[in-house]
Design a protein around this motif. Structure first.
Motif, short mmCIF file in Angstrom:
data_model
loop_
_atom_site.label_atom_id
_atom_site.label_comp_id
_atom_site.label_asym_id
_atom_site.label_seq_id
_atom_site.Cartn_x
_atom_site.Cartn_y
_atom_site.Cartn_z
N PRO A 173 41.35 39.09 35.97
CA PRO A 173 41.53 37.64 35.92
C PRO A 173 40.99 37.01 34.64
O PRO A 173 41.64 36.13 34.04
N ASP A 174 39.82 37.44 34.18
CA ASP A 174 39.22 36.84 33.00
C ASP A 174 39.98 37.15 31.72
O ASP A 174 39.71 36.54 30.68
N ALA A 175 40.93 38.09 31.78
CA ALA A 175 41.71 38.47 30.60
C ALA A 175 43.09 37.83 30.58
O ALA A 175 43.88 38.08 29.67
N LEU A 176 43.41 37.01 31.58
CA LEU A 176 44.69 36.32 31.60
C LEU A 176 44.75 35.26 30.50
O LEU A 176 43.72 34.68 30.15
N LEU A 177 45.93 35.00 29.98
CA LEU A 177 46.14 34.14 28.82
C LEU A 177 45.13 34.54 27.73
O LEU A 177 44.21 33.79 27.38
N PRO A 178 45.27 35.75 27.20
CA PRO A 178 44.22 36.32 26.34
C PRO A 178 44.05 35.67 24.98
O PRO A 178 43.01 35.86 24.34
N ASN A 179 45.05 34.91 24.51
CA ASN A 179 44.92 34.27 23.21
C ASN A 179 43.68 33.37 23.20
O ASN A 179 43.61 32.40 23.96
N PRO A 180 42.69 33.65 22.33
CA PRO A 180 41.45 32.87 22.36
C PRO A 180 41.65 31.40 22.04
O PRO A 180 40.80 30.57 22.40
N LEU A 181 42.75 31.05 21.39
CA LEU A 181 43.00 29.65 21.09
C LEU A 181 43.37 28.84 22.33
O LEU A 181 43.19 27.62 22.37
N PHE A 182 43.90 29.53 23.35
CA PHE A 182 44.40 28.83 24.53
C PHE A 182 43.75 29.28 25.84
O PHE A 182 44.04 28.70 26.89
#
Length: 369
Positions: A173-182
């Motif tokens: 779960p913590d790695a979902l939408l991995p782009n650090p900008l978003f």
């Protein structure tokens, strides 16, 4: 599917769900590894908890909400198989199982039908989920920041209805939408997942999709990677290349896609028309509703494809796999597979695991080519 009867069947649902997984594994000739066993046991416990909760209580009382399960790990470790087998052991109508992004498409279509109503999304949700006590999402993943708020709203809507969630994913779960900008945009949804689901990692040593396909494979596994892209190579797989006069426009809503041929249950595309034009997953899902065999030809060498084209091709493979479409990818140079060190789309490890299930014309005996 098993029909639901109160009493003894309900009390035994946990044991039945556990036995269903063991029976299915035995039928396939393998024994559950330790991580699969832990996941199977947690799903069986969930079945028992759901059976113990009063029918309809999930719609009325917060105290009867049953905590869900989130299975995650590398591709090919059996997450979807576990969830499918568990779902099949449940009473009919008890759970609604769907590919995550297919659910979005269906929700959008249903909301459109209910447009003009005061609570169109609620009406669409009721139409899709009905009185199901569990919603099972396969391939839960989020890469587009535009989806982050929509997914968060979807989760909140389901949890507010006291629906229990089961999900499979290649991402913790913590790695979902991995782009650090978003990534921060999805933090509320991640918090919901941790609050309402048990997180179970399924990360055994074997990628089961790399095992040899059975000789009588059907559906996705009956497809192939075909090279070179010529009539003789196609004929080895029972395919007859279309002539120029078979080219036709295929209409998807208000859009028209140019095809090489549209035959009975069989759809032929040039890679350039399918993947280098602005198509998307919703289009591929719509095609999957209508055609059981797809042939995507003229796929150039990996580095000659645009990054968007490679991403779309990966999406084609994923939809074909999820819908069990017989898929043929044809091209002069290992169609759909990158050379070492080449850039790859997001989640390509999952796509590669699925491509490994297809036959490869380069590996066939010369006499059969």
């Amino acid at each position: 599917m098993i029909m639901w009867h109160p009493g003894r069947d309900g009390r035994n649902l946990q044991a039945r769900a556990s036995a269903a997984v063991d029976t299915a594994a035995h039928g396939l000739g393998f024994t559950l590894d330790a991580t699969q066993r832990a996941a199977a046991d947690r799903l069986a416990l969930l079945a028992g908890q759901l059976a113990a909760a009063p029918a309809g209580a999930h719609l009325l009382h917060r105290r009867h909400h049953v905590r869900g399960v989130y299975l995650w790990g590398p591709p090919g470790r059996g997450k979807s198989w576990l969830a499918d087998t568990w779902h099949a052991a449940l009473p009919q109508g008890f759970a609604y199982r769907v590919h995550f992004h297919d659910f979005f498409r269906r929700l959008h279509d249903s909301a459109f039908r209910h447009r003009g109503e005061a609570r169109a999304v609620d009406a669409a949700m009721a139409e899709l989920v009905g009185r199901a006590r569990v919603v099972c999402f396969d391939e839960f993943h989020v890469h587009d920041p535009g989806d982050a708020m929509l997914v968060t709203r979807l989760l909140r809507e389901l949890l507010d209805r006291r629906v229990t969630l089961v999900a499979t994913s290649n991402y913790a779960p913590d790695a979902l939408l991995p782009n650090p900008l978003f990534h921060h945009l999805f933090a509320p949804a991640i918090a919901l997942l941790h609050e309402h689901l048990d997180i179970v990692e399924v990360a055994g040593p074997r990628d089961y999709r790399t095992l040899a396909a059975p000789a009588a494979a059907a559906g996705f596994r009956a497809g192939a990677l075909v090279s070179p892209d010529d009539a003789a190579s196609l004929a080895a797989f029972g395919l007859a290349a279309p002539g120029p006069d078979e080219a036709a426009d295929l209409h998807l809503g208000r859009r028209a896609l140019r095809t090489r041929a549209v035959r009975d249950g069989e759809l032929w595309f040039d890679y350039a028309q399918l993947c280098e034009t602005p198509t998307g997953t919703a289009d591929y899902l719509a095609l999957a509703d209508r055609f059981a065999t797809w042939v995507v030809g003229g796929i150039p060498a990996w580095l000659a494809c645009s990054s968007d084209g490679r991403q779309r091709l990966a999406s084609v493979v994923d939809v074909a796999y999820d819908r069990d479409i017989r898929l043929f990818l044809t091209g002069p140079d290992h169609p759909g597979r990158p050379p070492a060190g080449a850039p790859t789309p997001a989640d390509y490890t999952r796509t590669a695991s699925r491509l490994a299930q297809l036959r490869d014309s380069a590996e066939l005996p010369t006499a059969t080519r």
